[in-house]
Motif scaffolding. Structure first.
Motif, mmCIF file in Angstrom:
data_model
loop_
_atom_site.group_PDB
_atom_site.id
_atom_site.type_symbol
_atom_site.label_atom_id
_atom_site.label_comp_id
_atom_site.label_asym_id
_atom_site.label_seq_id
_atom_site.Cartn_x
_atom_site.Cartn_y
_atom_site.Cartn_z
ATOM 1 N N ASP A 183 0.822 -1.211 0.000
ATOM 2 C CA ASP A 183 0.000 0.000 0.000
ATOM 3 C C ASP A 183 0.855 1.259 0.000
ATOM 4 O OD1 ASP A 183 -2.762 1.136 0.256
ATOM 5 O OD2 ASP A 183 -1.852 2.033 2.030
ATOM 6 N N ASN A 184 1.970 1.204 0.638
ATOM 7 C CA ASN A 184 2.847 2.368 0.697
ATOM 8 C C ASN A 184 4.272 1.920 0.379
ATOM 9 O OD1 ASN A 184 3.978 4.843 1.207
ATOM 10 N ND2 ASN A 184 3.610 4.821 3.414
ATOM 11 N N PRO A 185 4.804 2.198 -0.808
ATOM 12 C CA PRO A 185 4.375 3.259 -1.709
ATOM 13 C C PRO A 185 3.519 2.793 -2.884
ATOM 14 C CG PRO A 185 6.599 2.601 -2.245
ATOM 15 C CD PRO A 185 6.143 1.691 -1.156
ATOM 16 N N ALA A 186 2.223 2.910 -2.746
ATOM 17 C CA ALA A 186 1.237 2.891 -3.832
ATOM 18 C C ALA A 186 1.370 1.769 -4.851
ATOM 19 C CB ALA A 186 1.232 4.242 -4.546
ATOM 20 N N ARG A 187 1.675 0.559 -4.393
ATOM 21 C CA ARG A 187 1.582 -0.590 -5.300
ATOM 22 C C ARG A 187 0.197 -1.200 -5.133
ATOM 23 N NH1 ARG A 187 7.057 -1.337 -3.402
ATOM 24 N NH2 ARG A 187 6.305 -2.790 -1.807
ATOM 25 N N TRP A 188 -0.807 -0.376 -5.430
ATOM 26 C CA TRP A 188 -2.179 -0.743 -5.097
ATOM 27 C C TRP A 188 -2.709 -1.900 -5.931
ATOM 28 C CZ3 TRP A 188 -4.152 5.018 -5.101
ATOM 29 C CH2 TRP A 188 -3.563 5.686 -4.022
ATOM 30 N N GLN A 189 -2.203 -2.062 -7.138
ATOM 31 C CA GLN A 189 -2.665 -3.177 -7.977
ATOM 32 C C GLN A 189 -2.277 -4.527 -7.372
ATOM 33 O OE1 GLN A 189 -4.655 -2.875 -10.416
ATOM 34 N NE2 GLN A 189 -4.482 -0.776 -11.171
ATOM 35 N N GLU A 190 -1.304 -4.516 -6.464
ATOM 36 C CA GLU A 190 -0.875 -5.749 -5.808
ATOM 37 C C GLU A 190 -1.737 -6.098 -4.598
ATOM 38 O OE1 GLU A 190 1.535 -7.541 -7.201
ATOM 39 O OE2 GLU A 190 1.650 -5.979 -8.749
ATOM 40 N N LEU A 191 -2.627 -5.190 -4.208
ATOM 41 C CA LEU A 191 -3.500 -5.431 -3.062
ATOM 42 C C LEU A 191 -4.666 -6.339 -3.453
ATOM 43 C CD1 LEU A 191 -3.665 -1.777 -1.667
ATOM 44 C CD2 LEU A 191 -2.311 -3.679 -0.763
ATOM 45 N N PRO A 192 -5.281 -7.033 -2.492
ATOM 46 C CA PRO A 192 -6.420 -7.904 -2.809
ATOM 47 C C PRO A 192 -7.583 -7.099 -3.392
ATOM 48 C CG PRO A 192 -5.587 -8.344 -0.593
ATOM 49 C CD PRO A 192 -4.902 -7.102 -1.068
ATOM 50 N N PRO A 193 -8.279 -7.630 -4.389
ATOM 51 C CA PRO A 193 -9.435 -6.928 -4.962
ATOM 52 C C PRO A 193 -10.530 -6.720 -3.922
ATOM 53 C CG PRO A 193 -8.748 -8.742 -6.368
ATOM 54 C CD PRO A 193 -7.992 -8.887 -5.092
ATOM 55 N N VAL A 194 -11.295 -5.650 -4.076
ATOM 56 C CA VAL A 194 -12.437 -5.372 -3.215
ATOM 57 C C VAL A 194 -13.655 -6.095 -3.801
ATOM 58 C CG1 VAL A 194 -14.010 -3.569 -2.414
ATOM 59 C CG2 VAL A 194 -11.543 -3.159 -2.419
ATOM 60 N N GLU A 195 -14.314 -6.908 -2.973
ATOM 61 C CA GLU A 195 -15.455 -7.702 -3.430
ATOM 62 C C GLU A 195 -16.754 -6.982 -3.086
ATOM 63 O OE1 GLU A 195 -15.003 -10.283 -5.244
ATOM 64 O OE2 GLU A 195 -12.836 -10.504 -4.940
ATOM 65 N N LEU A 196 -17.508 -6.577 -4.112
ATOM 66 C CA LEU A 196 -18.744 -5.830 -3.919
ATOM 67 C C LEU A 196 -19.870 -6.423 -4.753
ATOM 68 C CD1 LEU A 196 -17.306 -2.190 -4.243
ATOM 69 C CD2 LEU A 196 -17.851 -3.401 -2.114
ATOM 70 N N GLU A 197 -21.102 -6.133 -4.341
ATOM 71 C CA GLU A 197 -22.251 -6.515 -5.152
ATOM 72 C C GLU A 197 -22.193 -5.763 -6.478
ATOM 73 O OE1 GLU A 197 -25.675 -5.644 -2.793
ATOM 74 O OE2 GLU A 197 -25.174 -7.137 -1.254
ATOM 75 N N PRO A 198 -22.714 -6.350 -7.560
ATOM 76 C CA PRO A 198 -22.580 -5.734 -8.895
ATOM 77 C C PRO A 198 -23.050 -4.283 -8.967
ATOM 78 C CG PRO A 198 -23.390 -7.978 -9.102
ATOM 79 C CD PRO A 198 -23.361 -7.679 -7.631
ATOM 80 N N ASN A 199 -24.193 -3.967 -8.364
ATOM 81 C CA ASN A 199 -24.708 -2.595 -8.428
ATOM 82 C C ASN A 199 -23.788 -1.617 -7.694
ATOM 83 O OD1 ASN A 199 -26.891 -3.431 -9.911
ATOM 84 N ND2 ASN A 199 -28.327 -3.433 -8.193
ATOM 85 N N THR A 200 -23.256 -2.057 -6.568
ATOM 86 C CA THR A 200 -22.341 -1.200 -5.803
ATOM 87 C C THR A 200 -21.035 -1.008 -6.563
ATOM 88 O OG1 THR A 200 -23.294 -2.042 -3.753
ATOM 89 C CG2 THR A 200 -21.185 -0.891 -3.580
ATOM 90 N N ARG A 201 -20.547 -2.072 -7.167
ATOM 91 C CA ARG A 201 -19.316 -1.978 -7.951
ATOM 92 C C ARG A 201 -19.493 -1.006 -9.107
ATOM 93 N NH1 ARG A 201 -14.460 -1.321 -7.904
ATOM 94 N NH2 ARG A 201 -14.240 -3.051 -6.426
ATOM 95 N N SER A 202 -20.625 -1.077 -9.781
ATOM 96 C CA SER A 202 -20.879 -0.196 -10.913
ATOM 97 C C SER A 202 -20.918 1.269 -10.477
ATOM 98 C CB SER A 202 -22.204 -0.583 -11.584
ATOM 99 O OG SER A 202 -22.504 0.295 -12.639
#
Length: 347
Positions: A183-202
């Motif tokens: 997370d620091n320094p900003a290698r955010w693509q390496e972090l686990p994906p955020v799992e959300l309901e489809p409508n919330t993700r959209s």
């Protein structure tokens, strides 16, 4: 006890003499948001500044310490500087949300009275809302900024930066060391994906354009893990509050004054009109500097909130329950839509 205290004090004094420190540091936690471009020096007295480092207006920095209990300077971390620990004057910016906690750097005697606990014991938060066109003026290479259009949602609406549980320093709750390192320094693509309901993700992808750069992963790892709820609840609550801000006269103030300067007083007055007298006292303004023209642009609003947040929470009630601040942040900046469409709107 006196002997031990004297020994500790003597050691600290000796250390200060060896390092040339003028004052003992008072540890602080939180984020320092620069309201201007200011020198970030290695030392306060000499003004020594290796690399000629300066803060970026609107940029947030990790807050490490003050130079005394009522500080004249803050010690912040400036990533990429050598050394990274730098001093800035307190009037260069503000502590986001106004709730930084201070801790004495040296041990305190057992008979010293502890400060009284807050009477309400209600949870506190900061809601950070970005004005994306201004952000993209300073970060044109970001994925979300390359995709920005004058007709897009982010051109005429506040976008979600984050919802930050307080007190400041309430970060990375039960987060794996590897994730914190990414997370620091900003290698955010390496972090686990955020799992959300489809409508919330959209909705999140639209209201938080930074998801294109994995901002949602960063916000969850650093702040959401301290929210006490699921990823779905955390982002749903943040989206509900952002929706309320965008449905208010505050957004109208920005869209009707494209290409014009707005003062922090005007913005606070719009919050009073939208959410009740006094709501504006819970709002701070951050500006960024347009590198191509030198214009000061309004980049972000931070809102202090107090009280439990749920699906039906009122932004007005949360604002009015929080502690007001006299520091409005950036005094004046321009509202823009995009670099190609920021001419004044007709009156």
């Amino acid at each position: 006890m006196r002997t031990l205290t004297g020994l500790v004090f003597g050691s600290a004094l000796a250390a200060a003499s060896l390092t040339g420190a003028a004052r003992a540091e008072v540890k602080m936690s939180g984020s320092f948001v620069a309201d201007a471009t200011c020198p970030a020096t290695q030392a306060i007295r000499s003004g020594r500044n290796p690399g000629n480092i300066a803060t970026d207006a609107g940029q947030s920095y990790e807050l490490l310490a003050g130079n005394k209990d009522a500080p004249t300077h803050y010690l912040i971390r400036v990533p990429g500087a050598d050394p990274e620990r730098r001093w800035v004057k307190v009037d260069c910016g503000h502590v986001s949300g106004g709730s930084a906690s201070t801790e004495p750097a040296a041990p305190v005697s057992a008979d010293r009275k502890k400060p009284a606990a807050p009477a309400s014991r209600k949870p506190e938060y900061v809601l950070a809302l970005s004005w994306q066109p201004a952000f993209c003026e300073t970060r044109p290479g970001k994925t979300e900024c390359k995709a920005q259009t004058a007709a897009g949602f982010e051109a005429t609406h506040f976008t979600l930066h984050g919802l930050w549980p307080q007190p400041k320093g309430n970060f990375y709750c039960q987060v794996a060391a590897a994730d914190k390192a990414n997370d620091n320094p900003a290698r955010w693509q390496e972090l686990p994906p955020v799992e959300l309901e489809p409508n919330t993700r959209s909705e999140l992808d639209r209201v938080m354009p930074g998801t294109a750069s994995a901002l949602d992963r960063h916000e969850w790892i650093k702040h959401g893990t301290c929210y006490g709820k699921s990823q779905q609840a955390y982002f749903s609550d943040a989206l509900n509050l952002t929706r309320a801000a965008n449905a208010s006269p505050v957004r109208d103030l920005f869209t009707q004054n494209i290409g014009r300067d707005l003062t922090s007083g005007q913005i606070r007055a719009a919050f009073d009109s939208a959410f009740g007298p006094g709501a504006g006292k819970r709002v701070r303004v951050s500006c960024v500097k347009d590198p191509s023209s030198g214009r000061r642009l309004i980049g972000e609003l931070t809102l202090g909130l107090t009280g439990p947040i749920g699906p039906n929470s009122s932004l007005s009630e949360l604002l009015l329950a929080s502690v007001p601040t006299n520091n409005a942040g950036c005094p004046k900046g321009m509202s823009i839509r995009s670099s190609s469409s920021d001419t004044p709107s007709p009156s």
